[in-house]
Design a protein around this motif. Structure first.
Motif, mmCIF file in Angstrom:
data_model
loop_
_atom_site.group_PDB
_atom_site.id
_atom_site.type_symbol
_atom_site.label_atom_id
_atom_site.label_comp_id
_atom_site.label_asym_id
_atom_site.label_seq_id
_atom_site.Cartn_x
_atom_site.Cartn_y
_atom_site.Cartn_z
ATOM 1 N N THR A 90 0.856 -1.057 -0.315
ATOM 2 C CA THR A 90 -0.072 -0.259 0.003
ATOM 3 C C THR A 90 0.921 1.604 0.213
ATOM 4 N N ALA A 91 0.699 2.486 -0.769
ATOM 5 C CA ALA A 91 1.221 3.667 -0.870
ATOM 6 C C ALA A 91 0.055 4.444 -1.897
ATOM 7 N N ARG A 92 0.700 6.128 -1.349
ATOM 8 C CA ARG A 92 -0.642 7.266 -1.203
ATOM 9 C C ARG A 92 0.136 7.293 -3.341
ATOM 10 N N ASP A 93 -0.225 7.053 -4.400
ATOM 11 C CA ASP A 93 0.566 7.389 -5.424
ATOM 12 C C ASP A 93 0.762 9.102 -5.654
ATOM 13 N N ASP A 94 2.225 9.720 -5.373
ATOM 14 C CA ASP A 94 1.944 11.001 -5.141
ATOM 15 C C ASP A 94 1.291 11.526 -6.997
ATOM 16 N N THR A 95 1.178 11.007 -8.031
ATOM 17 C CA THR A 95 0.221 11.819 -8.577
ATOM 18 C C THR A 95 -1.170 12.160 -8.655
ATOM 19 N N THR A 96 -1.655 11.272 -7.986
ATOM 20 C CA THR A 96 -3.136 11.300 -7.758
ATOM 21 C C THR A 96 -3.978 11.594 -6.877
ATOM 22 N N GLY A 97 -2.480 11.525 -5.737
ATOM 23 C CA GLY A 97 -3.108 11.368 -3.959
ATOM 24 C C GLY A 97 -3.762 10.696 -3.927
ATOM 25 N N THR A 98 -4.175 9.614 -4.309
ATOM 26 C CA THR A 98 -4.979 8.302 -3.756
ATOM 27 C C THR A 98 -4.369 7.354 -3.638
ATOM 28 N N GLU A 99 -4.691 6.411 -2.571
ATOM 29 C CA GLU A 99 -4.374 5.446 -1.907
ATOM 30 C C GLU A 99 -3.889 4.655 -2.781
ATOM 31 N N ARG A 100 -2.748 3.303 -2.983
ATOM 32 C CA ARG A 100 -3.205 2.477 -4.258
ATOM 33 C C ARG A 100 -3.055 0.866 -2.873
ATOM 34 N N SER A 101 -3.431 0.131 -3.482
ATOM 35 C CA SER A 101 -3.568 -1.232 -2.877
ATOM 36 C C SER A 101 -3.408 -2.208 -3.451
ATOM 37 N N VAL A 102 -2.176 -3.205 -3.230
ATOM 38 C CA VAL A 102 -1.588 -4.448 -4.435
ATOM 39 C C VAL A 102 -2.341 -5.141 -3.380
ATOM 40 N N GLN A 103 -2.379 -7.213 -4.009
ATOM 41 C CA GLN A 103 -1.964 -7.715 -3.026
ATOM 42 C C GLN A 103 -1.490 -8.523 -3.715
ATOM 43 N N VAL A 104 -0.179 -8.915 -3.384
ATOM 44 C CA VAL A 104 0.993 -9.625 -4.438
ATOM 45 C C VAL A 104 0.685 -11.154 -3.256
ATOM 46 N N GLN A 105 0.772 -11.670 -4.370
ATOM 47 C CA GLN A 105 0.824 -13.417 -4.693
ATOM 48 C C GLN A 105 2.096 -13.972 -4.360
ATOM 49 N N LEU A 106 2.928 -14.707 -3.385
ATOM 50 C CA LEU A 106 4.180 -15.171 -3.415
ATOM 51 C C LEU A 106 4.502 -15.955 -4.171
ATOM 52 N N VAL A 107 5.282 -16.504 -5.151
ATOM 53 C CA VAL A 107 5.217 -17.750 -6.264
ATOM 54 C C VAL A 107 6.570 -18.247 -5.945
ATOM 55 N N ARG A 108 6.338 -19.208 -5.540
ATOM 56 C CA ARG A 108 7.021 -20.782 -5.142
ATOM 57 C C ARG A 108 8.576 -21.030 -6.488
ATOM 58 N N PRO A 109 9.346 -21.323 -6.275
ATOM 59 C CA PRO A 109 10.021 -22.381 -6.929
ATOM 60 C C PRO A 109 9.270 -22.968 -8.282
ATOM 61 N N ALA A 110 8.847 -23.799 -7.406
ATOM 62 C CA ALA A 110 7.840 -25.073 -8.651
ATOM 63 C C ALA A 110 6.162 -24.083 -9.351
ATOM 64 N N GLU A 111 6.375 -22.690 -8.668
ATOM 65 C CA GLU A 111 5.547 -22.320 -9.734
ATOM 66 C C GLU A 111 5.710 -21.421 -10.540
ATOM 67 N N ARG A 112 6.346 -20.979 -11.051
ATOM 68 C CA ARG A 112 7.682 -19.979 -11.535
ATOM 69 C C ARG A 112 6.935 -20.294 -12.832
ATOM 70 N N ALA A 113 7.318 -21.484 -13.884
ATOM 71 C CA ALA A 113 6.558 -21.734 -15.557
ATOM 72 C C ALA A 113 5.144 -21.190 -15.782
ATOM 73 N N GLN A 114 4.608 -21.224 -14.567
ATOM 74 C CA GLN A 114 3.002 -20.868 -14.512
ATOM 75 C C GLN A 114 3.117 -18.518 -14.843
ATOM 76 N N LEU A 115 3.970 -18.544 -12.900
ATOM 77 C CA LEU A 115 4.307 -17.554 -13.847
ATOM 78 C C LEU A 115 4.566 -16.580 -14.750
ATOM 79 N N ALA A 116 5.358 -17.230 -15.513
ATOM 80 C CA ALA A 116 6.418 -16.286 -16.553
ATOM 81 C C ALA A 116 5.424 -17.098 -17.967
#
Lengths: 333, 333
Positions: A90-116
């Protein structure tokens, strides 16, 4: 004049929309300039992956990306043994002044191919940022290169020589730099430049170096060692033995009283003081660079991402860069 | 390696004799290197006239010349209204360790013609150093040029443009520089260079500038103004208005408590502090250059004299130099 000083920025009058997702600066005329992410369609926008979550530097990079209006990809490479499944960034966008939030999924080595596969399909203009672990440098770089992702490598301690060779053999663009704080890199470059341009300008001067870092850091500051090496090489300094003469402050009480470290930064700071005194004691120079926290490194990393995006869009011949290249390009914070 | 770094110095094994009157540095092998004054006969030795006695800078230059083993000519141009007839200049020779003393006769404008004749006859390799008064710059320079004397002009406030034109039309060599402290000149050059090489590296940083000089100095430090101008031009600093935002400390109590000026230097010092703080406050850079007294300027002046002597002996095409040229030549302290 300001517009002229930043020739690569594109003029855009629709702030905050999908086509203007970069960090903006309003000119006197009211036009808005964007550093990156200025393509028209979502599919071709610059997107950033911050690998190494839930690590603290990776989190700082994710937050800096949100502040600067870049698209943060909701996935991050992580280690085999990471217990967490996702990290909220989460952080406040310097340009728009609005708070932005992203839920980031953690990808383990075995799941890398799908992520690519997913990245290639949904984020064709992705750049990966790597703040992971020394042992992950080569496998991660191999994954970037094999899948055609340009990247910024901030992880230190890996096999740098092998890394350079791997990128050089590929068609990928990369910024590889052990220190992303561009102001400190500029200072280091100047110290070296002074010796080259004006050899022995400080002949006979005595040097005193003090550095303070969080108590958990056992070794001597790499930045201090590099700066001292440059000074000793050609400034004309006398009577300084090298690394063993760099004073390390690791005692929190001393850090506050002697170095002026704010108490809130005791757990994460990098304070450096270099004092030069003329042989007769009548002249003293002091150079200090004091950093609290990790934000300056994350900001420099975003500059590196934007720089890399411009270089690849311009089809630059040079493929591997460092922070000096980013600095020379004009400093895009 | 050290010998290689100072290619113009000549190797000499008879230290302290008439043929080895320059500042010496002993190499590992025991050989002695001399910066200037390395000609074999007394008549062709480099000699220095320190014009402007009994002025304090002229006295500093005379003493520095004695320290560095140069021949100090026992005459000095002075003003019409100077009451003193002669000044005793004394210093310990760095090379021989012995105290040297020269009684310098002060020469008023009406007696200049005779002095010129004497210098030409007895000191064919003379260099004149000028720390006099702004109104004397042009008449003195005319005297140097007409009589064939190379010179170092440290006097400021005169008509610099006319001075340059006069030297350019002549066959004379000159170093013309408003600040002879070569370490400070190097710092100023680096500040300018940083902006040129790495534009906007400090974008958004706040600047704070404090300077302290003896209470008798009414105007703002010229060095501080020049440094600030360079920073404002291309470092990316915001919110600094220029000269009016430079804090001048002229109160002795504050100079001691806030700037750390030693009490012994209250009557003559030049302390400068530049503080740069990142927009979020997490990064701070501090640059300080603090000078007590005038010795550093005199040392740089001797470097300029030695440099000028080398240039003319080499028959250099360039005739007018500044301290950057002296610095580039390798710093000869």
């Amino acid at each position: 004049m300001f517009v002229g000083a930043l020739p690569r920025w594109r003029l855009c009058r629709r702030q905050g929309t999908a086509e203007c997702a970069g960090r903006s600066t309003r000119t006197r005329g009211g036009a808005v300039l964007f550093a990156c992410g200025d393509d028209a369609s979502v599919s071709s926008r610059l997107a950033l992956v911050s690998n190494g979550l839930p690590g603290r530097m990776a989190l700082e990079v994710a937050q800096a990306a949100l502040r600067r209006g870049l698209e943060l990809v909701p996935f991050s490479l992580t280690g085999e043994r990471t217990a967490t499944a996702a990290v909220e960034c989460t952080a406040r966008d310097d340009t728009t002044g609005t708070e932005r939030s992203v839920q980031v999924q953690l990808v383990r080595p075995a799941e890398r191919a799908q992520l690519a596969t997913k990245l290639k399909k949904e984020y064709p203009n992705v750049i990966c940022v790597d703040f992971t672990q020394p042992q992950a440098v080569i496998p991660n770089a191999a994954w970037y290169v094999e899948n055609g992702f340009d990247f910024v490598m901030g992880t230190t301690g890996g096999d740098t020589s092998a890394l350079y060779q791997m990128v050089a053999r590929s068609a990928r663009y990369a910024v590889i730099a052990p220190n992303m704080a561009k102001q400190i890199v500029a200072f280091q470059a100047l110290v070296e430049l002074l010796g080259r341009e004006f050899p022995n300008a400080f002949r006979g001067y005595r040097l005193e170096v003090i550095e303070s870092h969080q108590a958990s850091k056992l070794d001597t500051s790499g930045t201090a060692k590099a700066v001292v090496a440059s000074m000793l090489q050609s400034w004309g300094i006398t009577g300084f033995g090298g690394e063993q003469d760099i004073q390390k402050i690791r005692d929190p009480a001393l850090q506050v009283s002697r170095m002026g470290v704010p108490e809130s930064c005791l757990q994460g700071h990098a304070f450096h003081t270099y004092r030069l005194t003329s042989p007769d004691g009548s002249v003293r120079f002091v150079f200090q660079h004091n950093v609290c926290g990790r934000r300056v490194y994350a900001e420099g990393t975003i500059d590196a991402v934007c720089f890399l995006d411009r270089q690849r869009r311009a089809g630059a011949d040079q493929k591997i860069y460092d922070m000096i290249d980013v600095l020379r390009s004009g400093g895009m914070l």
